[in-house]
Design a protein around this motif. Structure first.
Motif, mmCIF file in Angstrom:
data_model
loop_
_atom_site.group_PDB
_atom_site.id
_atom_site.type_symbol
_atom_site.label_atom_id
_atom_site.label_comp_id
_atom_site.label_asym_id
_atom_site.label_seq_id
_atom_site.Cartn_x
_atom_site.Cartn_y
_atom_site.Cartn_z
ATOM 1 N N MET A 77 5.809 26.360 23.656
ATOM 2 C CA MET A 77 4.583 26.563 22.894
ATOM 3 C C MET A 77 3.642 25.404 23.182
ATOM 4 S SD MET A 77 5.912 27.920 19.154
ATOM 5 C CE MET A 77 4.413 27.306 18.356
ATOM 6 N N VAL A 78 2.407 25.727 23.574
ATOM 7 C CA VAL A 78 1.434 24.677 23.873
ATOM 8 C C VAL A 78 0.205 24.845 22.991
ATOM 9 C CG1 VAL A 78 2.227 24.380 26.251
ATOM 10 C CG2 VAL A 78 0.403 26.011 25.767
ATOM 11 N N ILE A 79 -0.648 23.860 23.013
ATOM 12 C CA ILE A 79 -1.740 23.739 22.057
ATOM 13 C C ILE A 79 -2.746 24.884 22.113
ATOM 14 C CG2 ILE A 79 -3.239 22.339 23.536
ATOM 15 C CD1 ILE A 79 -3.708 20.536 21.061
ATOM 16 N N CYS A 80 -3.064 25.382 23.322
ATOM 17 C CA CYS A 80 -4.018 26.484 23.438
ATOM 18 C C CYS A 80 -4.010 27.029 24.861
ATOM 19 C CB CYS A 80 -5.436 26.040 23.048
ATOM 20 S SG CYS A 80 -6.237 24.957 24.251
ATOM 21 N N CYS A 81 -4.811 28.072 25.089
ATOM 22 C CA CYS A 81 -4.825 28.731 26.402
ATOM 23 C C CYS A 81 -5.404 27.845 27.503
ATOM 24 C CB CYS A 81 -5.598 30.044 26.318
ATOM 25 S SG CYS A 81 -7.316 29.862 25.783
ATOM 26 N N TYR A 82 -6.157 26.807 27.134
ATOM 27 C CA TYR A 82 -6.717 25.911 28.152
ATOM 28 C C TYR A 82 -5.702 24.885 28.644
ATOM 29 C CZ TYR A 82 -11.281 27.913 27.348
ATOM 30 O OH TYR A 82 -12.333 28.794 27.271
ATOM 31 N N ASP A 83 -4.579 24.791 27.975
ATOM 32 C CA ASP A 83 -3.523 23.875 28.411
ATOM 33 C C ASP A 83 -2.692 24.565 29.485
ATOM 34 O OD1 ASP A 83 -1.803 21.778 28.682
ATOM 35 O OD2 ASP A 83 -0.746 22.115 26.783
ATOM 36 N N ALA A 132 -6.458 18.388 17.149
ATOM 37 C CA ALA A 132 -7.110 19.433 17.950
ATOM 38 C C ALA A 132 -8.223 20.113 17.165
ATOM 39 C CB ALA A 132 -6.087 20.465 18.407
ATOM 40 N N GLU A 133 -8.005 20.327 15.876
ATOM 41 C CA GLU A 133 -9.035 20.942 15.034
ATOM 42 C C GLU A 133 -10.306 20.098 15.012
ATOM 43 O OE1 GLU A 133 -7.454 21.733 11.169
ATOM 44 O OE2 GLU A 133 -5.863 23.031 11.914
ATOM 45 N N LYS A 134 -10.143 18.788 15.174
ATOM 46 C CA LYS A 134 -11.295 17.868 15.220
ATOM 47 C C LYS A 134 -11.749 17.619 16.651
ATOM 48 C CE LYS A 134 -9.692 15.425 11.079
ATOM 49 N NZ LYS A 134 -9.210 14.126 10.550
ATOM 50 N N ARG A 135 -11.122 18.333 17.587
ATOM 51 C CA ARG A 135 -11.415 18.194 19.021
ATOM 52 C C ARG A 135 -11.196 16.759 19.480
ATOM 53 N NH1 ARG A 135 -16.589 19.886 21.094
ATOM 54 N NH2 ARG A 135 -15.406 20.279 22.988
ATOM 55 N N VAL A 174 -11.478 26.192 15.739
ATOM 56 C CA VAL A 174 -10.679 27.122 14.937
ATOM 57 C C VAL A 174 -9.497 27.666 15.732
ATOM 58 C CG1 VAL A 174 -12.595 27.808 13.464
ATOM 59 C CG2 VAL A 174 -12.166 29.062 15.583
ATOM 60 N N ILE A 175 -9.558 27.545 17.046
ATOM 61 C CA ILE A 175 -8.471 28.051 17.885
ATOM 62 C C ILE A 175 -7.169 27.324 17.566
ATOM 63 C CG2 ILE A 175 -7.604 28.148 20.262
ATOM 64 C CD1 ILE A 175 -10.401 28.734 21.193
ATOM 65 N N ALA A 176 -7.264 26.023 17.333
ATOM 66 C CA ALA A 176 -6.067 25.217 17.095
ATOM 67 C C ALA A 176 -5.267 25.712 15.903
ATOM 68 C CB ALA A 176 -6.464 23.755 16.884
ATOM 69 N N ARG A 177 -5.938 26.212 14.894
ATOM 70 C CA ARG A 177 -5.261 26.679 13.676
ATOM 71 C C ARG A 177 -4.862 28.143 13.767
ATOM 72 N NH1 ARG A 177 -6.104 29.099 8.668
ATOM 73 N NH2 ARG A 177 -5.138 28.036 6.876
ATOM 74 N N ASP A 178 -5.669 28.941 14.431
ATOM 75 C CA ASP A 178 -5.475 30.393 14.413
ATOM 76 C C ASP A 178 -4.670 30.935 15.581
ATOM 77 O OD1 ASP A 178 -6.911 30.502 12.097
ATOM 78 O OD2 ASP A 178 -8.748 31.267 13.001
ATOM 79 N N GLN A 179 -4.511 30.134 16.640
ATOM 80 C CA GLN A 179 -3.852 30.650 17.835
ATOM 81 C C GLN A 179 -2.788 29.684 18.351
ATOM 82 O OE1 GLN A 179 -6.608 31.747 20.924
ATOM 83 N NE2 GLN A 179 -8.096 32.600 19.495
ATOM 84 N N VAL A 180 -1.874 30.228 19.130
ATOM 85 C CA VAL A 180 -0.896 29.408 19.835
ATOM 86 C C VAL A 180 -0.608 30.087 21.169
ATOM 87 C CG1 VAL A 180 1.123 30.563 18.854
ATOM 88 C CG2 VAL A 180 1.309 28.199 19.628
ATOM 89 N N SER A 181 -0.335 29.306 22.185
ATOM 90 C CA SER A 181 -0.014 29.849 23.504
ATOM 91 C C SER A 181 1.439 29.576 23.841
ATOM 92 C CB SER A 181 -0.917 29.228 24.579
ATOM 93 O OG SER A 181 -2.243 29.671 24.441
ATOM 94 N N VAL A 230 3.810 17.961 15.368
ATOM 95 C CA VAL A 230 2.995 19.096 15.786
ATOM 96 C C VAL A 230 1.810 19.279 14.850
ATOM 97 C CG1 VAL A 230 2.972 21.615 16.092
ATOM 98 C CG2 VAL A 230 4.904 20.269 16.939
ATOM 99 N N VAL A 231 2.035 19.109 13.560
ATOM 100 C CA VAL A 231 0.951 19.207 12.581
ATOM 101 C C VAL A 231 -0.134 18.184 12.884
ATOM 102 C CG1 VAL A 231 0.326 18.935 10.151
ATOM 103 C CG2 VAL A 231 2.415 20.173 10.767
ATOM 104 N N LEU A 232 0.263 16.966 13.232
ATOM 105 C CA LEU A 232 -0.709 15.922 13.579
ATOM 106 C C LEU A 232 -1.471 16.291 14.851
ATOM 107 C CD1 LEU A 232 1.303 12.639 12.823
ATOM 108 C CD2 LEU A 232 -0.646 13.553 11.552
ATOM 109 N N LYS A 233 -0.756 16.824 15.855
ATOM 110 C CA LYS A 233 -1.409 17.264 17.093
ATOM 111 C C LYS A 233 -2.435 18.349 16.801
ATOM 112 C CE LYS A 233 2.128 16.499 20.681
ATOM 113 N NZ LYS A 233 3.021 17.192 21.633
ATOM 114 N N ARG A 234 -2.042 19.278 15.927
ATOM 115 C CA ARG A 234 -2.927 20.400 15.607
ATOM 116 C C ARG A 234 -4.153 19.936 14.840
ATOM 117 N NH1 ARG A 234 0.834 23.345 14.019
ATOM 118 N NH2 ARG A 234 0.627 23.310 11.752
ATOM 119 N N ARG A 235 -3.963 19.045 13.892
ATOM 120 C CA ARG A 235 -5.101 18.525 13.117
ATOM 121 C C ARG A 235 -6.066 17.751 14.005
ATOM 122 N NH1 ARG A 235 -1.867 16.507 7.655
ATOM 123 N NH2 ARG A 235 -1.649 18.601 6.721
#
Length: 346
Positions: A295-301, A332-335, A281-288, A325-330
């Protein structure tokens, strides 16, 4: 018993924290604009696919040398830097219509940035909910005054041990007496001024060194009337450490008590996470957002390997809804990224 405890937290305790942070505290301080902004962003998040939280990295440096942190190990692969106020304001102007919560830290100790109070004030005027985490070594009287006058909504005070040995072994470079003194002063000064904000969370990472000190930290939190005591599981990320080094750190710091809070379990493969999820859920709800505006995918990047775009060059909306970016995020949502397999949250 554990299931009942988890249900109690999800159904009663967590919603109470949400109400206190985003409604009651704002009403008591007259920040009605933040309530309307919160509701607006939640609607955008639920129905239009925008995030609700942005991590804005105000620096890449720390004053401590903690063994389980990648920052002092120079594992970021990026130069040490502090975000400048003008850059911060530019970022806030671009994200304020799309997120509500801004975390003013990531790979750093935020109090090292002398412009932090000014940054908080600017974000506060934009109706953003501001918060940061600190090891409290630098939280002396002057910084306490600056922070309490800044409009900060929430602060996370970290105290991972109730004795000098258990604390300083884990938080290398810190001084136990100084940190306890600073935390006490901050909490008592907030109380003396009869302030509703910031919401104060005392954070206690459970380790092999402090696993028997839970009663003491609970008493300490109660004596200071903090808003929340949070005991956290130790995380030693595969995203930052080689396997041999990671196992060495786990052997030194992972709790040994069966009832101690930990996200790991021992099996034939060694140590794996107790809880695994196929969805993020981080991929959809958050951005770093890094100090250089990327802007990167999440805090672990932490190395900036999964970049969405540069906020200094494009608008938030342009970047967030870019097809790539939408494809990257989707994914990420599937890990589905390599980084996702090393994520400590899942």
């Amino acid at each position: 018993m554990k299931l009942i405890s988890q249900l109690k937290y999800k159904l009663f305790i967590y919603p109470r924290y949400i109400l206190k942070r985003h409604f009651f505290n704002q009403i008591l301080t007259g920040d009605f604009g933040k309530i309307f902004h919160y509701i607006k962003i939640i609607i955008k998040n639920k129905f239009f696919g925008y995030p609700r939280l942005a991590i804005i990295e105000t620096g890449t440096t720390c004053n401590l040398n903690c063994a389980t942190c990648p920052t002092p190990r120079h594992l970021l692969g990026r130069p040490a830097s502090l975000m400048k106020p003008d850059d911060f304001k530019q970022i806030v102007d671009k994200v304020k219509d799309f997120v509500h919560i801004v975390l003013l830290y990531n790979t750093n100790e935020p109090l090292l940035n002398p412009d932090l109070p000014e940054m908080i004030k600017y974000a506060d005027k934009s109706n953003l909910y501001t918060m940061f985490s600190t090891n409290a070594m630098l939280l002396g009287e002057k910084k306490t005054n600056d922070i309490l006058n800044s409009g900060l909504d929430e602060i996370l005070l970290c105290l991972d041990g109730m004795t000098k040995d258990s604390y300083e072994t884990f938080r290398a470079g810190a001084n136990f007496e100084t940190v306890v003194k600073n935390i006490k002063y901050f909490c008592l000064e907030k109380k003396r001024r009869r302030l509703t904000k910031p919401f104060v969370e005392l954070q206690f990472i459970v380790t092999q060194l402090n696993q028997d000190q839970i009663p003491e930290i609970k008493q300490f939190a109660n004596d200071l009337s903090v808003d929340r005591l949070r005991t956290k599981s130790l995380a030693i990320g595969e995203y930052a450490y080689a396997e041999a080094e990671r196992r060495e750190l786990i052997a030194k710091f992972l709790p040994t008590r069966n009832d101690a809070k930990t996200c790991y379990k021992k099996d034939d493969k060694g140590l794996t996470h107790k809880k695994q999820s196929e969805h993020c859920v981080i991929a959809r709800d958050q951005v770093s957002i890094l100090t250089d505006g990327r802007m990167v995918i999440c805090c672990y990047d932490i190395k900036g390997a999964y970049v969405y775009g540069d906020l200094f060059k494009k608008s938030f909306k342009e970047i967030w809804f870019n097809p790539e970016v939408v494809l990257k995020r989707r994914l990420a949502e599937k890990r589905g990224h390599a980084l996702c397999n090393k994520c400590e949250s899942y």
